[in-house]
Motif scaffolding. Structure first.
Motif, PDB file in Angstrom:
ATOM      1  N   ASN A  24       0.754  -1.418   0.017  1.00  0.00           N
ATOM      2  CA  ASN A  24      -0.624   0.206   0.001  1.00  0.00           C
ATOM      3  C   ASN A  24       0.596   0.960  -0.391  1.00  0.00           C
ATOM      4  O   ASN A  24       1.531   1.317   1.007  1.00  0.00           O
ATOM      5  N   ALA A  25      -0.395   2.203  -0.771  1.00  0.00           N
ATOM      6  CA  ALA A  25       0.469   3.551  -0.611  1.00  0.00           C
ATOM      7  C   ALA A  25       0.264   3.925   0.885  1.00  0.00           C
ATOM      8  O   ALA A  25      -0.453   4.468   1.122  1.00  0.00           O
ATOM      9  N   ALA A  26       1.800   4.351   1.978  1.00  0.00           N
ATOM     10  CA  ALA A  26       1.832   4.866   2.980  1.00  0.00           C
ATOM     11  C   ALA A  26       2.382   6.579   3.130  1.00  0.00           C
ATOM     12  O   ALA A  26       4.006   6.644   2.708  1.00  0.00           O
ATOM     13  N   TRP A  27       1.795   7.660   4.176  1.00  0.00           N
ATOM     14  CA  TRP A  27       2.657   9.069   4.304  1.00  0.00           C
ATOM     15  C   TRP A  27       3.240   8.216   5.908  1.00  0.00           C
ATOM     16  O   TRP A  27       2.831   7.925   6.342  1.00  0.00           O
ATOM     17  N   PHE A  28       5.169   8.151   5.748  1.00  0.00           N
ATOM     18  CA  PHE A  28       5.957   7.789   6.896  1.00  0.00           C
ATOM     19  C   PHE A  28       6.644   9.564   7.690  1.00  0.00           C
ATOM     20  O   PHE A  28       6.911  10.126   5.961  1.00  0.00           O
ATOM     21  N   GLU A  29       7.019  10.105   8.199  1.00  0.00           N
ATOM     22  CA  GLU A  29       7.523  11.301   8.711  1.00  0.00           C
ATOM     23  C   GLU A  29       8.738  10.459   8.964  1.00  0.00           C
ATOM     24  O   GLU A  29       8.398   9.668  10.116  1.00  0.00           O
ATOM     25  N   ALA A  30       9.883  10.894   8.615  1.00  0.00           N
ATOM     26  CA  ALA A  30      10.990  10.564   9.458  1.00  0.00           C
ATOM     27  C   ALA A  30      11.707  11.504  10.045  1.00  0.00           C
ATOM     28  O   ALA A  30      12.271  11.743   9.134  1.00  0.00           O
ATOM     29  N   THR A  31      12.935  10.914  10.846  1.00  0.00           N
ATOM     30  CA  THR A  31      14.217  12.699  11.370  1.00  0.00           C
ATOM     31  C   THR A  31      14.915  11.459  11.714  1.00  0.00           C
ATOM     32  O   THR A  31      15.186  10.614  12.046  1.00  0.00           O
ATOM     33  N   GLY A  32      15.433  12.991  11.218  1.00  0.00           N
ATOM     34  CA  GLY A  32      17.048  11.429  10.711  1.00  0.00           C
ATOM     35  C   GLY A  32      17.752  12.723  11.329  1.00  0.00           C
ATOM     36  O   GLY A  32      17.882  14.642  11.269  1.00  0.00           O
TER      37      GLY A  32
END
Length: 386
Positions: A24-32
């Motif tokens: 599935n398409a999905a929004w991911f929020e990532a902090t690097g």
């Protein structure tokens, strides 16, 4: 001490099942985060951004083969390549902030994994099942098939494990779970945890009736032949949160070669070599392939059983395809409901990967891939194959 790529990934799509992420398409929020070396803030920003996106993609099951340009222009000068067949539909820079010696970058990515990724080699998924109840038990009286649900669940398990490529039914519990039962979600989660399996498969026989064919007007003195219906509905669940991942239905109508009041043992060769038995077996083989394909694109997670002396023991092993040298990702998984009742899933990745050092039948021992100690890891955390 901050480490490169220390990130927190949150699944933004409300209510999206965690285990269906790869399809599935999905929004991911990532902090690097990355350390600034010799005052080079631009390089540190790029490193933090690349690491965060790479980790998000790996967990989403995406596989990027070409250089992606950012659509909103925020990072047009920061082109980078991630070699791993998937697609990033959109990517945006949410925030960047600089501290004394490190930079923090927050990105948001809309990730859609390509179908070809499903064919990648993965560990075999563990499935637990139970007996299949008969919805209308009055229909089982003819022929004496009151225990047919138990036998069908056994036959399905045998057919599945003989032909499956991506999973295996490890256990079959000796009791019924009703798909429409009042506590089915609690039953699914409890069964998965108790049996130490990742996925749950249950079924229900929705039809087992006998009927007579229309009489031939020229042969009115003869009894019309009997036929029997067999309808089976199968339900595949994520054992972690009882999310329904796949529902399928098979329908058989076959001649019933026995007398109306004749008792036929559901375990007998007499039944399974009859036209009805062979038709049911053929349908079970087809449904086994359907369920196996549904499991193909789902990820393999393993639970940490024990932490001791910088080593972790997890609940997958040689039977699941684990090999010495395999590299896995450590993470904590959490679920919570917001004020309006929407379910959110969160994955918090550990900055260090782990590698398989010893493999046993159904467990494996993992150690750090670096000299950095494995901190903040506890039993019931998870690992996932990259």
């Amino acid at each position: 001490m901050l480490k490169l790529g220390q990130i927190l990934i949150s699944l933004i799509a409300l209510g999206l099942p965690l285990l269906s992420m790869p399809v599935n398409a999905a929004w991911f929020e990532a902090t690097g985060q990355a350390v600034i070396v010799d005052g080079n803030k631009a390089l540190a920003k790029k490193q933090a951004t690349q690491e965060a996106i790479k980790q998000a993609l790996m967990f989403a099951g995406a596989s990027i083969t070409s250089i992606q340009a950012v659509s909103n222009g925020l990072l047009q000068n920061d082109r980078f390549e991630i070699r791993s067949g998937g697609e990033v539909n959109d990517l945006e820079l949410v925030n960047e902030s600089y501290h004394d010696n490190y930079v923090t970058v927050v990105i948001r990515a809309d990730i859609f994994a390509q179908e070809s990724q499903c064919k990648a080699a993965q560990y075999k998924k563990r499935v637990v099942s139970a007996w299949f109840p008969i919805r209308d038990r009055q229909q089982a009286i003819a022929g004496g098939l009151g225990e047919f649900g138990q036998i069908i669940s056994e036959h399905f398990e045998q057919q599945f494990n003989d032909t499956s490529r991506f999973a295996r039914i490890k256990q079959r519990q000796p009791y019924y779970i009703y798909p429409n039962g009042p506590n089915v979600e609690e039953d699914i989660i409890s069964l998965a945890r108790k049996s130490d399996n990742q996925y749950v498969l249950i079924g229900e026989i929705s039809e087992l009736s006998i009927e007579r064919s229309s009489r031939n007007s020229f042969l009115f003195w003869q009894d019309a032949p009997l036929s029997r219906n067999f309808h089976l509905e199968l339900f595949l669940f994520d054992g972690n949160n009882a999310t329904l991942l796949k529902q399928t239905r098979m329908a058989v109508n076959s001649p019933w070669e026995f007398e109306l009041h004749q008792q036929v043992s559901p375990t007998s060769q007499q039944l399974w070599q009859s036209q009805f038995g062979q038709a049911v077996t053929s349908a079970l083989v087809e449904q086994s392939a359907v369920i196996d394909e549904a499991l193909n694109c789902l990820p393999t997670y393993a639970r940490v059983l024990q932490v001791s002396s910088e080593q972790l023991t997890v609940n997958i092993g040689q039977q699941d395809g684990v090999q010495v040298g395999d590299t896995l990702t450590l993470f904590k998984h959490a679920q919570f409901y917001d004020s309006v009742g929407n379910l959110h899933q969160q994955l918090k990745l550990h900055p260090n990967n782990v590698k398989v050092t010893h493999v046993y039948s159904d467990t494996a021992v993992l150690g750090s891939t670096t000299s950095v100690p494995l901190v903040n890891i506890q039993a019931n955390d998870f690992v996932a194959r990259q």
